[in-house]
Enzyme design. Sequence first.
Site, PDB file in Angstrom:
ATOM      1  N   CYS A  93      35.556  44.052  43.002  1.00 32.74           N
ATOM      2  CA  CYS A  93      36.592  44.490  42.219  1.00 32.74           C
ATOM      3  C   CYS A  93      36.468  46.076  42.077  1.00 32.74           C
ATOM      4  O   CYS A  93      36.660  46.887  43.133  1.00 32.74           O
ATOM      5  CB  CYS A  93      36.904  44.022  40.810  1.00 32.74           C
ATOM      6  SG  CYS A  93      38.497  44.143  40.161  1.00 32.74           S
ATOM      7  N   ARG A 130      49.707  43.577  36.230  1.00 30.88           N
ATOM      8  CA  ARG A 130      48.262  43.406  36.638  1.00 30.88           C
ATOM      9  C   ARG A 130      48.142  42.204  37.518  1.00 30.88           C
ATOM     10  O   ARG A 130      48.838  41.139  37.515  1.00 30.88           O
ATOM     11  CB  ARG A 130      47.178  43.578  35.777  1.00 30.88           C
ATOM     12  CG  ARG A 130      46.814  44.824  34.901  1.00 30.88           C
ATOM     13  CD  ARG A 130      45.961  44.741  34.178  1.00 30.88           C
ATOM     14  NE  ARG A 130      44.705  44.692  34.694  1.00 30.88           N
ATOM     15  CZ  ARG A 130      43.840  45.747  35.134  1.00 30.88           C
ATOM     16  NH1 ARG A 130      44.435  46.845  35.028  1.00 30.88           N
ATOM     17  NH2 ARG A 130      42.727  45.579  35.629  1.00 30.88           N
ATOM     18  N   HIS A 192      35.807  38.147  40.507  1.00 29.06           N
ATOM     19  CA  HIS A 192      35.067  37.974  39.354  1.00 29.06           C
ATOM     20  C   HIS A 192      34.713  36.509  38.950  1.00 29.06           C
ATOM     21  O   HIS A 192      35.170  35.428  39.680  1.00 29.06           O
ATOM     22  CB  HIS A 192      35.839  38.543  38.180  1.00 29.06           C
ATOM     23  CG  HIS A 192      35.899  39.928  38.206  1.00 29.06           C
ATOM     24  ND1 HIS A 192      34.818  40.918  38.202  1.00 29.06           N
ATOM     25  CD2 HIS A 192      36.976  40.760  38.352  1.00 29.06           C
ATOM     26  CE1 HIS A 192      35.348  42.234  37.946  1.00 29.06           C
ATOM     27  NE2 HIS A 192      36.655  42.058  38.206  1.00 29.06           N
TER      28      HIS A 192
HETATM   29  N1  GLN Z   1      40.107  49.536  37.452  1.00 27.72           N
HETATM   30  C1  GLN Z   1      40.361  48.711  38.330  1.00 27.72           C
HETATM   31  C2  GLN Z   1      41.719  48.112  38.450  1.00 27.72           C
HETATM   32  O1  GLN Z   1      42.290  47.949  37.549  1.00 27.72           O
HETATM   33  C3  GLN Z   1      39.285  47.470  38.620  1.00 27.72           C
HETATM   34  C4  GLN Z   1      39.314  46.445  37.587  1.00 27.72           C
HETATM   35  C5  GLN Z   1      38.217  45.652  37.820  1.00 27.72           C
HETATM   36  O2  GLN Z   1      37.077  46.101  38.303  1.00 27.72           O
HETATM   37  N2  GLN Z   1      38.348  44.319  37.218  1.00 27.72           N
HETATM   38  O3  GLN Z   1      42.087  47.846  39.609  1.00 27.72           O
END
Ligand code: GLN
Length: 248
Positions: A93, A130, A192
């Site tokens: 990520c 998101r 994740h």
């Molecule tokens: N900050 C990054 C995003 O929002 C990665 C997020 C994460 O590692 N879960 O895309």
Amino acid sequence: MELRVAHLYPEVMNLYGDRGNAIALRARCQRRGIACTILPVNIGDPLDPGEVDIVLVGGGQDREQRRIAPDLLRRGPALRDAVDAGLPVLAVCGGYQLFGHRYVDHDGSVIPGIGVFDAETRHPGPVADRCIGDIVVETPFGEVVGFENHGGRTYLAPGQEPLGTVRLGRGNNAEDRTEGARRKNAIGTYLHGSVLPKNPALADALILAALRRRYGPSVELPPLDDAPERRAHEAALRTALARARRPV
Ligand code: GLN
């Protein structure tokens, strides 16, 4: 045989249990009688990628990515050379995004990356959804299941290989059904969970690549009784499919 795993920024880049990837690698090595040392590498710590067998980095919010980016940039040339020489990497990520060329974050600021993957990430802005939820990906290592939560959308340049194809979930950008990226033995992914404990084939692919790079191409990995891992994988898959069917 022994393996040295460098875990970059374990305190800062550790979302949704990404630390579990280091634990899974060590456990799968130790169950085979292979010694495995996890070397935490924090900001400013010395690291010669030529001296380690696997590099891990987890995810992090935009704020954490900004914190580690200058340190990661300093390590960029050596990491790129080591990846070109076959160093296995798992970048998850936020870490994956910074192993690309750059991440344009939610307020439009550019966080430069180290360009191991020919990819760029752009956050569509604070109002955009998101990419959150269960994710199932078809990969050369078989079906991989996990959890994603990212605002950034990653776009692979032509010729940049993805890790796999999204079967369920958003993946790199919720548009082209690609997920992650691969360059030699380096793997980037949005998964994740952490991803390795319930996807043992992916964990073993990293371990085998590392052992063959260090001890020669004839190394083979003795199989393990992965009943618990398979149960975890199946349970995560069932949950993902059930949730996908549930009307929102
Ligand atoms: N900050 C990054 C995003 O929002 C990665 C997020 C994460 O590692 N879960 O895309």
